[in-house]
Design an enzyme around this catalytic site. Structure first.
Site, PDB file in Angstrom:
ATOM      1  N   ASP A  33       0.838  -1.191   0.000  1.00 52.78           N
ATOM      2  CA  ASP A  33       0.000   0.000   0.000  1.00 52.78           C
ATOM      3  C   ASP A  33       0.875   1.245   0.000  1.00 52.78           C
ATOM      4  OD1 ASP A  33      -2.352  -1.477   0.118  1.00 52.78           O
ATOM      5  OD2 ASP A  33      -2.338  -1.540   2.306  1.00 52.78           O
ATOM      6  N   VAL A  34       0.333   2.330  -0.510  1.00 55.42           N
ATOM      7  CA  VAL A  34       1.115   3.553  -0.647  1.00 55.42           C
ATOM      8  C   VAL A  34       1.679   4.020   0.694  1.00 55.42           C
ATOM      9  CG1 VAL A  34      -0.973   4.979  -0.487  1.00 55.42           C
ATOM     10  CG2 VAL A  34       1.085   5.918  -1.539  1.00 55.42           C
TER      11      VAL A  34
END
Length: 340
Positions: free
Chosen positions: A162-163
């Site tokens: 995930d970012v």
């Protein structure tokens, strides 16, 4: 009925917070009623085969009115179909000279310590500054061409973070490595371990969370634990590494790789990841110590780090194990907890 509903036009959800995998949605137009689900989607999404669509449906990446179903499902006018394109990205990654924190590199693979804030590959609303952009540039410098598998939108990338999550990602540099790594991830033989700081004093020293995950029916930018049959199987194993009274530091191993799996599972057991504004339910507001509460507010992303990654090397056939220390922002927060 809106124009979008009448035409079945595709739109891309804003998934910048959810993940870097685009989510496409369709409203079934009257003239498509009665078609098979896989046939309809294959016709709507270019450069995607019917077999790829079928696998996505079987993997639970497709929902009809927020429920998973079968490829043979007969669609009805007005149904909303969502598909998460976790295996591909619609945008090409242009080479960009972005620095990479390389943990290991040889002729077959490269292991990167991804910083928080970097998207893995181009997706909805993100066209540059991604790990893929950096890799295309890096490979052009050392190989004079990008790897053949995965295209220039996903140059050798077989998994993602995930970012907001920092830590280890392995990338293939050859077709042989890409095939080997993809098979290992699919068979769940890759060992992935994370460090997560959560709210509360976790009662058991170790435990497991076995609960299906699907898209939250109340919010298309969130995931949630879903009833059996309405989500994908997900298994998370955790062990308490350190306790801080109001917080617990966990070693977390995931046996499956669902979107936001660790964050969703830990929130499900009432111990959400610290500074996870999507799933923590405002827990930071309940911290009695004002200074500690302020320090949590200074964290700009969830306290989650992919610390270890182990797999069989595609060329040697030997087990390789990589680790990455906590980045400075998370380590500094831990030190403040220890000093309290």
């Amino acid at each position: 009925m809106s124009d979008r509903e009448a035409t079945g036009q595709v739109y891309t959800a804003n998934t910048a917070e959810l993940s870097d995998s685009p989510v496409l949605s369709f409203i079934v137009p009257p003239e498509s009623a009665g078609q098979r689900l896989d046939t309809f989607l294959a016709a709507q999404i270019s450069q995607t085969s019917r077999s790829q669509i079928r696998r996505a449906i079987e993997n639970g990446d497709v929902t009809v009115n927020d429920l998973t179903t079968k490829p043979s499902h007969s669609i009805r006018a007005g149904e909303e179909i969502q598909i998460e394109l976790s295996g591909s990205a619609p945008l090409e990654a242009a080479p960009e000279p972005i620095p990479l924190n390389i943990i290991h590199e040889d002729d077959e693979i490269i292991v990167i310590n991804k910083p928080a804030g970097m998207v893995t590959h181009p997706g909805a609303g993100v066209a540059s500054g991604t790990l893929a952009n950096a890799l295309v540039y890096h490979f052009a410098q050392i190989l004079h061409q990008p790897p053949r598998r995965g295209g220039t939108s996903r140059p050798g990338i077989v998994h993602r973070l995930d970012v907001g999550t920092s830590g280890l990602i392995v990338v293939a540099k050859t077709d042989r490595a890409h095939l080997s790594l993809a098979e290992q991830f699919e068979s769940r033989s890759v060992f992935k371990s994370y460090l997560a700081l959560v709210y509360g004093n976790v009662a058991a020293n170790e435990g497991k969370i076995d609960a299906p995950i699907g898209r939250d029916p109340r919010s298309r930018v969130k995931m949630a634990v879903r009833p059996p049959g309405e989500g994908r199987n997900a298994l998370t194993i955790y062990r308490v590494s350190e306790r801080f009274g109001q917080f617990s530091l966990l070693d977390v191993e995931i046996k499956t790789g669902r979107t936001h799996q660790i964050r969703v599972h830990l929130a499900h057991i009432k111990h959400p990841v610290v500074a996870d504004s999507t799933y923590d339910g405002g827990r930071a507001n309940n911290i009695p110590n004002a200074l500690l509460r302020a320090n949590v507010g200074k964290l700009t992303r969830p306290f989650l780090h992919a610390a270890r990654l182990s797999f069989v090397h595609p060329a040697s056939g030997e087990k390789v194990d990589f680790s990455a220390p906590l980045p400075d922002d998370l380590q500094s927060f831990l030190e403040k907890l220890r000093s309290e």
